[in-house]
Design a protein around this motif. Structure first.
Motif, PDB file in Angstrom:
ATOM      1  N   UNK A  17       0.610  -1.148  -0.057  1.00  0.00           N
ATOM      2  CA  UNK A  17      -0.022   0.116  -0.073  1.00  0.00           C
ATOM      3  C   UNK A  17       0.954   1.340  -0.013  1.00  0.00           C
ATOM      4  N   UNK A  18       2.053   1.180   0.669  1.00  0.00           N
ATOM      5  CA  UNK A  18       2.905   2.195   0.557  1.00  0.00           C
ATOM      6  C   UNK A  18       3.545   2.516  -0.795  1.00  0.00           C
ATOM      7  N   UNK A 123      -5.746  -1.607  -6.952  1.00  0.00           N
ATOM      8  CA  UNK A 123      -5.862  -2.422  -5.743  1.00  0.00           C
ATOM      9  C   UNK A 123      -5.533  -1.403  -4.770  1.00  0.00           C
ATOM     10  N   UNK A 124      -4.816  -0.541  -4.824  1.00  0.00           N
ATOM     11  CA  UNK A 124      -4.636   0.449  -3.609  1.00  0.00           C
ATOM     12  C   UNK A 124      -5.836   0.954  -3.103  1.00  0.00           C
ATOM     13  N   UNK A 131     -14.841  -8.341  -3.408  1.00  0.00           N
ATOM     14  CA  UNK A 131     -15.177  -8.304  -1.766  1.00  0.00           C
ATOM     15  C   UNK A 131     -13.884  -8.906  -1.320  1.00  0.00           C
ATOM     16  N   UNK A 132     -13.323  -9.924  -1.748  1.00  0.00           N
ATOM     17  CA  UNK A 132     -12.169 -10.373  -1.294  1.00  0.00           C
ATOM     18  C   UNK A 132     -10.774  -9.425  -1.043  1.00  0.00           C
ATOM     19  N   UNK A 133     -10.598  -8.544  -1.928  1.00  0.00           N
ATOM     20  CA  UNK A 133      -9.626  -7.523  -1.987  1.00  0.00           C
ATOM     21  C   UNK A 133     -10.009  -6.555  -0.839  1.00  0.00           C
ATOM     22  N   UNK A 134     -11.210  -6.254  -0.870  1.00  0.00           N
ATOM     23  CA  UNK A 134     -11.910  -5.461   0.075  1.00  0.00           C
ATOM     24  C   UNK A 134     -11.407  -5.793   1.681  1.00  0.00           C
ATOM     25  N   UNK A 135     -11.609  -7.038   1.771  1.00  0.00           N
ATOM     26  CA  UNK A 135     -11.383  -7.535   3.183  1.00  0.00           C
ATOM     27  C   UNK A 135      -9.789  -7.602   3.300  1.00  0.00           C
ATOM     28  N   UNK A 137      -8.013  -5.077   2.173  1.00  0.00           N
ATOM     29  CA  UNK A 137      -7.599  -3.703   2.564  1.00  0.00           C
ATOM     30  C   UNK A 137      -8.029  -3.565   4.133  1.00  0.00           C
ATOM     31  N   UNK A 138      -9.233  -3.890   4.138  1.00  0.00           N
ATOM     32  CA  UNK A 138      -9.813  -3.738   5.675  1.00  0.00           C
ATOM     33  C   UNK A 138      -8.685  -4.228   6.893  1.00  0.00           C
TER      34      UNK A 138
END
Length: 185
Positions: A17-18, A123-124, A131-135, A137-138
């Motif tokens: 994420x950086x 993706x960032x 939904x899987x990628x949202x998880x 991130x969370x």
């Protein structure tokens, strides 16, 4: 042991994420574009009738075309107006646009693969990533906050550094406030 494993995941995710955050902030660093590929094909009358008879003709047409052409992205939107269907696919892997003449069955498809930079951006932000990628991130946010808060509490728990810790906290907050109120439009 659990702390070590969760820390390893949090650090890897934080690095991802950086990096993607840097690319979001400086999109001109890595300009690149994967060329779009144009496809043409013709749907037969039976396929057009099948799609027209469905509850969502645009989605049905999209499914028929997707069986013949490797499209990028997931179904985003579609509308049928004045004898034409316009269908859009979007995803982290790229995007596809379909224009279908419902009288002749002629399909014009434009498929544009994503670049590495646009993939990292999506993706960032969690855009079109599911939904899987949202998880992911969370989970990354929660772990990073938890470990940061834990480190911050440990930093304050050292008695001989308490005054310095409070001063650094105050200076950090003041610098961020000045940058926000003075330099952010």
């Amino acid at each position: 042991m659990l702390h070590a494993y969760l820390s390893a995941f949090a650090f890897i995710a934080l690095m991802l994420f950086s990096l993607s955050g840097l690319l979001l902030n400086h999109p001109d660093w890595f300009k690149g574009r994967n060329p779009a590929v144009d496809h043409t094909l013709r749907l037969d009358a039976a396929e057009l009738r099948e799609a027209a008879g469905s509850a969502d003709p645009a989605r049905a047409l999209a499914a028929i075309v997707a069986e013949r052409i490797a499209l990028k992205g997931g179904y985003k939107s579609g509308e049928v107006i004045d004898g034409e269907a316009q269908i859009r696919f979007e995803g982290v892997s790229g995007k596809s646009d379909l224009l279908i003449d419902l009288a002749s069955g002629q399909v014009e498809a434009t498929v544009e693969p994503a670049t590495v930079t646009t993939m990292l951006h999506d993706l960032h932000r969690g855009k079109n990533s599911g939904a899987a990628w949202s998880w992911v991130i969370d989970l990354t946010a929660v772990l990073t906050l938890a470990f940061s808060l834990l480190g911050y509490v440990l930093f304050f728990s050292l008695r001989f550094r308490l005054a310095t810790s409070l001063q650094l906290t105050g200076v950090s907050l003041a610098v961020l406030a000045v940058i926000f109120f003075v330099f952010v439009p």
